[in-house]
Design an enzyme around this catalytic site. Structure first.
Site, PDB file in Angstrom:
ATOM      1  N   ARG A 198      -8.210  -5.896  14.825  1.00 44.85           N
ATOM      2  CA  ARG A 198      -7.453  -5.034  15.732  1.00 44.85           C
ATOM      3  C   ARG A 198      -8.372  -3.879  16.114  1.00 44.85           C
ATOM      4  O   ARG A 198      -9.149  -3.385  15.292  1.00 44.85           O
ATOM      5  CB  ARG A 198      -6.207  -4.473  15.047  1.00 44.85           C
ATOM      6  N   ARG A 223       1.161   6.131  16.553  1.00 43.90           N
ATOM      7  CA  ARG A 223       1.247   7.480  15.996  1.00 43.90           C
ATOM      8  C   ARG A 223       0.501   8.475  16.872  1.00 43.90           C
ATOM      9  O   ARG A 223      -0.287   8.072  17.747  1.00 43.90           O
ATOM     10  CB  ARG A 223       0.687   7.509  14.570  1.00 43.90           C
ATOM     11  N   TYR A 274     -10.592  -4.398   4.679  1.00 47.18           N
ATOM     12  CA  TYR A 274     -10.217  -3.002   4.893  1.00 47.18           C
ATOM     13  C   TYR A 274     -10.627  -2.230   3.635  1.00 47.18           C
ATOM     14  O   TYR A 274     -10.180  -2.547   2.530  1.00 47.18           O
ATOM     15  CB  TYR A 274      -8.704  -2.831   5.132  1.00 47.18           C
ATOM     16  N   ARG A 308       9.680   6.344  -3.135  1.00 52.11           N
ATOM     17  CA  ARG A 308       9.863   7.315  -4.222  1.00 52.11           C
ATOM     18  C   ARG A 308      11.303   7.803  -4.266  1.00 52.11           C
ATOM     19  O   ARG A 308      11.900   8.092  -3.227  1.00 52.11           O
ATOM     20  CB  ARG A 308       8.948   8.523  -4.007  1.00 52.11           C
ATOM     21  N   ARG A 355       0.832  -1.212   0.000  1.00 52.96           N
ATOM     22  CA  ARG A 355       0.000   0.000   0.000  1.00 52.96           C
ATOM     23  C   ARG A 355       0.867   1.262   0.000  1.00 52.96           C
ATOM     24  O   ARG A 355       0.403   2.332  -0.370  1.00 52.96           O
ATOM     25  CB  ARG A 355      -0.885   0.038   1.255  1.00 52.96           C
ATOM     26  N   GLU A 370      -2.293   6.876  19.490  1.00 48.87           N
ATOM     27  CA  GLU A 370      -3.074   5.732  18.997  1.00 48.87           C
ATOM     28  C   GLU A 370      -2.398   4.422  19.407  1.00 48.87           C
ATOM     29  O   GLU A 370      -1.237   4.196  19.060  1.00 48.87           O
ATOM     30  CB  GLU A 370      -3.112   5.839  17.464  1.00 48.87           C
ATOM     31  N   ASP A 403     -11.078   1.705   1.992  1.00 50.07           N
ATOM     32  CA  ASP A 403     -11.018   3.153   2.093  1.00 50.07           C
ATOM     33  C   ASP A 403     -12.406   3.719   1.799  1.00 50.07           C
ATOM     34  O   ASP A 403     -13.256   3.048   1.199  1.00 50.07           O
ATOM     35  CB  ASP A 403      -9.994   3.718   1.095  1.00 50.07           C
TER      36      ASP A 403
HETATM   37  P1  FAD Z   1     -18.716   1.859   9.248  1.00 47.03           P
HETATM   38  O1  FAD Z   1     -18.215   3.257   9.114  1.00 47.03           O
HETATM   39  O2  FAD Z   1     -18.058   0.981  10.237  1.00 47.03           O
HETATM   40  O3  FAD Z   1     -20.288   1.918   9.563  1.00 47.03           O
HETATM   41  C1  FAD Z   1     -21.019   0.793  10.018  1.00 47.03           C
HETATM   42  C2  FAD Z   1     -22.033   1.281  11.058  1.00 47.03           C
HETATM   43  O4  FAD Z   1     -22.945   0.226  11.345  1.00 47.03           O
HETATM   44  C3  FAD Z   1     -21.396   1.662  12.396  1.00 47.03           C
HETATM   45  O5  FAD Z   1     -21.844   2.934  12.820  1.00 47.03           O
HETATM   46  C4  FAD Z   1     -21.880   0.568  13.342  1.00 47.03           C
HETATM   47  O6  FAD Z   1     -21.978   1.017  14.680  1.00 47.03           O
HETATM   48  C5  FAD Z   1     -23.227   0.217  12.737  1.00 47.03           C
HETATM   49  N1  FAD Z   1     -23.729  -1.122  13.093  1.00 47.03           N
HETATM   50  C6  FAD Z   1     -23.045  -2.282  13.104  1.00 47.03           C
HETATM   51  N2  FAD Z   1     -23.847  -3.310  13.467  1.00 47.03           N
HETATM   52  C7  FAD Z   1     -25.086  -2.791  13.677  1.00 47.03           C
HETATM   53  C8  FAD Z   1     -26.346  -3.345  14.061  1.00 47.03           C
HETATM   54  N3  FAD Z   1     -26.532  -4.659  14.272  1.00 47.03           N
HETATM   55  N4  FAD Z   1     -27.419  -2.517  14.191  1.00 47.03           N
HETATM   56  C9  FAD Z   1     -27.274  -1.162  13.968  1.00 47.03           C
HETATM   57  N5  FAD Z   1     -26.107  -0.618  13.591  1.00 47.03           N
HETATM   58  C10 FAD Z   1     -25.022  -1.403  13.443  1.00 47.03           C
HETATM   59  N6  FAD Z   1     -10.537   5.608   4.693  1.00 47.03           N
HETATM   60  C11 FAD Z   1     -10.073   6.589   3.875  1.00 47.03           C
HETATM   61  O7  FAD Z   1     -10.522   6.687   2.728  1.00 47.03           O
HETATM   62  N7  FAD Z   1      -9.131   7.486   4.299  1.00 47.03           N
HETATM   63  C12 FAD Z   1      -8.595   7.433   5.557  1.00 47.03           C
HETATM   64  O8  FAD Z   1      -7.731   8.248   5.926  1.00 47.03           O
HETATM   65  C13 FAD Z   1      -9.057   6.411   6.435  1.00 47.03           C
HETATM   66  N8  FAD Z   1      -8.574   6.320   7.687  1.00 47.03           N
HETATM   67  C14 FAD Z   1      -8.986   5.299   8.493  1.00 47.03           C
HETATM   68  C15 FAD Z   1      -8.424   5.208   9.761  1.00 47.03           C
HETATM   69  C16 FAD Z   1      -8.785   4.183  10.598  1.00 47.03           C
HETATM   70  C17 FAD Z   1      -8.187   4.104  11.979  1.00 47.03           C
HETATM   71  C18 FAD Z   1      -9.698   3.197  10.131  1.00 47.03           C
HETATM   72  C19 FAD Z   1     -10.031   2.003  10.998  1.00 47.03           C
HETATM   73  C20 FAD Z   1     -10.291   3.303   8.887  1.00 47.03           C
HETATM   74  C21 FAD Z   1      -9.935   4.352   8.043  1.00 47.03           C
HETATM   75  N9  FAD Z   1     -10.526   4.508   6.794  1.00 47.03           N
HETATM   76  C22 FAD Z   1     -10.063   5.496   5.965  1.00 47.03           C
HETATM   77  C23 FAD Z   1     -11.604   3.611   6.307  1.00 47.03           C
HETATM   78  C24 FAD Z   1     -13.040   4.122   6.650  1.00 47.03           C
HETATM   79  O9  FAD Z   1     -13.188   4.221   8.053  1.00 47.03           O
HETATM   80  C25 FAD Z   1     -14.061   3.155   6.036  1.00 47.03           C
HETATM   81  O10 FAD Z   1     -13.944   3.202   4.631  1.00 47.03           O
HETATM   82  C26 FAD Z   1     -15.529   3.458   6.362  1.00 47.03           C
HETATM   83  O11 FAD Z   1     -15.743   3.657   7.732  1.00 47.03           O
HETATM   84  C27 FAD Z   1     -16.417   2.314   5.894  1.00 47.03           C
HETATM   85  O12 FAD Z   1     -17.784   2.675   6.038  1.00 47.03           O
HETATM   86  P2  FAD Z   1     -18.904   1.575   6.342  1.00 47.03           P
HETATM   87  O13 FAD Z   1     -20.192   2.293   6.253  1.00 47.03           O
HETATM   88  O14 FAD Z   1     -18.709   0.371   5.513  1.00 47.03           O
HETATM   89  O15 FAD Z   1     -18.618   1.105   7.855  1.00 47.03           O
HETATM   90  N1  UDP Z   2       3.585   1.011   8.215  1.00 47.58           N
HETATM   91  C1  UDP Z   2       4.770   0.997   8.932  1.00 47.58           C
HETATM   92  N2  UDP Z   2       5.302   2.178   9.333  1.00 47.58           N
HETATM   93  C2  UDP Z   2       4.717   3.378   9.105  1.00 47.58           C
HETATM   94  C3  UDP Z   2       3.506   3.397   8.381  1.00 47.58           C
HETATM   95  C4  UDP Z   2       2.963   2.196   7.950  1.00 47.58           C
HETATM   96  O1  UDP Z   2       5.319  -0.064   9.192  1.00 47.58           O
HETATM   97  O2  UDP Z   2       5.257   4.404   9.533  1.00 47.58           O
HETATM   98  C5  UDP Z   2       3.014  -0.291   7.787  1.00 47.58           C
HETATM   99  C6  UDP Z   2       1.938  -0.798   8.763  1.00 47.58           C
HETATM  100  O3  UDP Z   2       2.058  -2.209   8.855  1.00 47.58           O
HETATM  101  C7  UDP Z   2       0.654  -0.399   8.098  1.00 47.58           C
HETATM  102  C8  UDP Z   2       1.012  -0.554   6.606  1.00 47.58           C
HETATM  103  O4  UDP Z   2       2.403  -0.142   6.525  1.00 47.58           O
HETATM  104  O5  UDP Z   2      -0.420  -1.235   8.462  1.00 47.58           O
HETATM  105  C9  UDP Z   2       0.176   0.265   5.648  1.00 47.58           C
HETATM  106  O6  UDP Z   2       0.314   1.639   5.969  1.00 47.58           O
HETATM  107  P1  UDP Z   2      -0.921   2.622   5.939  1.00 47.58           P
HETATM  108  O7  UDP Z   2      -0.452   3.992   6.208  1.00 47.58           O
HETATM  109  O8  UDP Z   2      -1.714   2.340   4.705  1.00 47.58           O
HETATM  110  O9  UDP Z   2      -1.696   2.112   7.247  1.00 47.58           O
HETATM  111  P2  UDP Z   2      -3.201   2.227   7.708  1.00 47.58           P
HETATM  112  O10 UDP Z   2      -3.866   3.326   6.922  1.00 47.58           O
HETATM  113  O11 UDP Z   2      -3.724   0.867   7.437  1.00 47.58           O
HETATM  114  O12 UDP Z   2      -3.093   2.540   9.176  1.00 47.58           O
END
Ligand code: FAD
Ligand code: UDP
Length: 382
Positions: A248, A278, A347, A176, A172, A299, A349
């Protein structure tokens, strides 16, 4: 009672509900949380005025014209480029690994071609087809950069050795040989001016949609609707009868201060001795705003327990086997399609989530009109 229902008011549930509502159907939307937008939820901190990303930093990026124009119908995007720094061995470096990182780390003044040659001399070329995360790192950046930036971070993030993780996780991230430190390589990138929750609320704002927050949906309610789009956890739908798919989860430790705490939005920590992965300083996600106070979150990643919020699906060998069994159960269930990051245990986005939700609603409308079977999954989870 509405025609259809979506479980979850995140991007998956909201986008599908809106597409069905626009097509003239009535839709109930359930979410067990007290707010919309799922894990993308943002809210203004009362004390500092900073827009907080409650479940971790979210930066929007995409190559999809369709998704970009869809979202721009519902919000104003501000220019934002994700530039990440990392602290390792008491020094600060630029990520993703770029020419500045290489020159600073090795104390050199390499040109792009010299840097490429140098990194190739560090790389383990005997690894022809990297299978594990560690192999991928050793093959493409060599041991020194791997140990400084990836080994400790990945161990903390995933709770296991990089030798047990697939190469795809590291793929991912780019390497560069120029000074481009943009974390993403997508055509469009930005931050919604009023946060992500405002977008989701706009999407859900339709007379055919009824939203029920703080309301848990259970499998028994499926028969109340012609069809259900379920974006909750796949294993949770079946009451975990085959066991729990591994995730996780994250703990966030809040830091409040005056002024600027760390000078950037995201600082990673590569050393295993630092317990968090981070620190995100949320006011830097809205660089067009000014706030005297600041709010940051350390985090911490750990195994997801029964009462924790699932964040990252693990998807190693054990989970893959259980996932297949749950897919088989899901395919026998009538009147439900499993969507989104939890429903398909992947996972995703935000842009992929939205693209898949748009495609699922479109396919559903077509299949229904043709009186054909609606699949349990519009995108295969494996
Ligand atoms: P969710 O957002 O999880 O929504 C599902 C909802 O359903 C939740 O509110 C949950 O509580 C509810 N639910 C579950 N079961 C039930 C039930 N039985 N009854 C009623 N409600 C229920 N994407 C990016 O593009 N850019 C980023 O920088 C980025 N950063 C991220 C950082 C982190 C730490 C994480 C974990 C993800 C990140 N993502 C990012 C991904 C992004 O969070 C997801 O793409 C997005 O949340 C997916 O939307 P969803 O609707 O599928 O799920
Ligand atoms: N990663 C790492 N060091 C960093 C950033 C990322 O080892 O400083 C690894 C880590 O295992 C992570 C993966 O690269 O899960 C992908 O990075 P990304 O930034 O896409 O992580 P995420 O958005 O899943 O937190």
């Amino acid at each position: 009672m509405a025609d259809f229902c979506t479980v979850g008011a995140g991007f998956s549930g909201a986008v599908i509900a809106r597409e069905l509502a626009d097509a003239g159907h009535t839709v109930d939307v359930f979410d067990d949380r007290s707010h919309t937008a799922g894990n993308c939820h943002t809210e203004r901190d009362v004390d500092s005025g900073v827009m907080i990303h409650r479940y971790g930093p979210h930066i929007f990026h995409t190559d999809s014209e369709r998704v970009w124009s869809y979202l721009k119908r519902h919000t104003e995007f501000m220019p934002y480029t994700n530039r990440v720094k990392t602290t390792s061995g008491g020094r600060v470096f630029s990520l993703p690994v770029n020419l500045l990182t290489i020159n600073q780390f090795f104390g050199k003044t390499f040109s792009p071609s010299e840097a490429r040659e140098f990194i190739e001399s560090q790389a383990d070329l005997s690894i022809e087809d990297p299978i594990t995360f560690e192999d991928q790192a050793l093959r493409f950046v060599g041991r020194d950069l791997y140990e400084a930036f990836f080994k400790g971070y990945t161990q903390k993030q995933w709770g296991c050795s990089p030798t047990e993780l697939p190469a795809s996780i590291l793929k991912r991230l780019p390497v560069r040989f120029n000074y481009d430190d943009n974390y993403f390589f997508h055509k469009y990138q930005g931050m919604p001016r009023e946060g992500y929750t405002a977008i989701v609320d706009q999407i859900l704002d339709h007379p055919n949609i009824t939203l029920a927050l703080n309301t848990r949906f259970s499998r028994q309610q499926t028969s109340d609707y012609e069809h259900v789009f379920y974006s909750g956890p796949l294993d949770g739908f079946f009451d975990y009868e085959l066991g729990r798919l591994g995730y996780r989860t994250l703990d966030f430790k809040e830091i409040r201060a005056e002024g600027d705490y760390q000078g950037c939005a995201v600082m990673n920590y590569g050393d295993e001795s630092v317990p968090y992965t981070r620190i995100a300083e949320h006011k830097h996600f809205s660089p067009w705003e000014e706030h005297a106070k600041t709010v940051c979150f350390e985090e911490y990643s750990r195994a997801c327990g029964e009462d924790d919020i699932p964040y990252y699906p693990i998807r190693l060998a054990n989970e893959q086997a259980m996932l297949r069994d749950y897919i088989a159960l899901a395919e026998k269930e009538d009147g439900v399609s499993f969507v989104g990051r939890l429903g398909t245990y992947r996972y995703l986005d935000m842009d992929v989530t939205i693209a898949e939700a748009l495609a699922a609603a479109e396919a559903f409308i077509d299949l229904r009109a043709a009186n054909r079977q609606i699949p349990a999954f519009f995108v295969s989870p494996v």
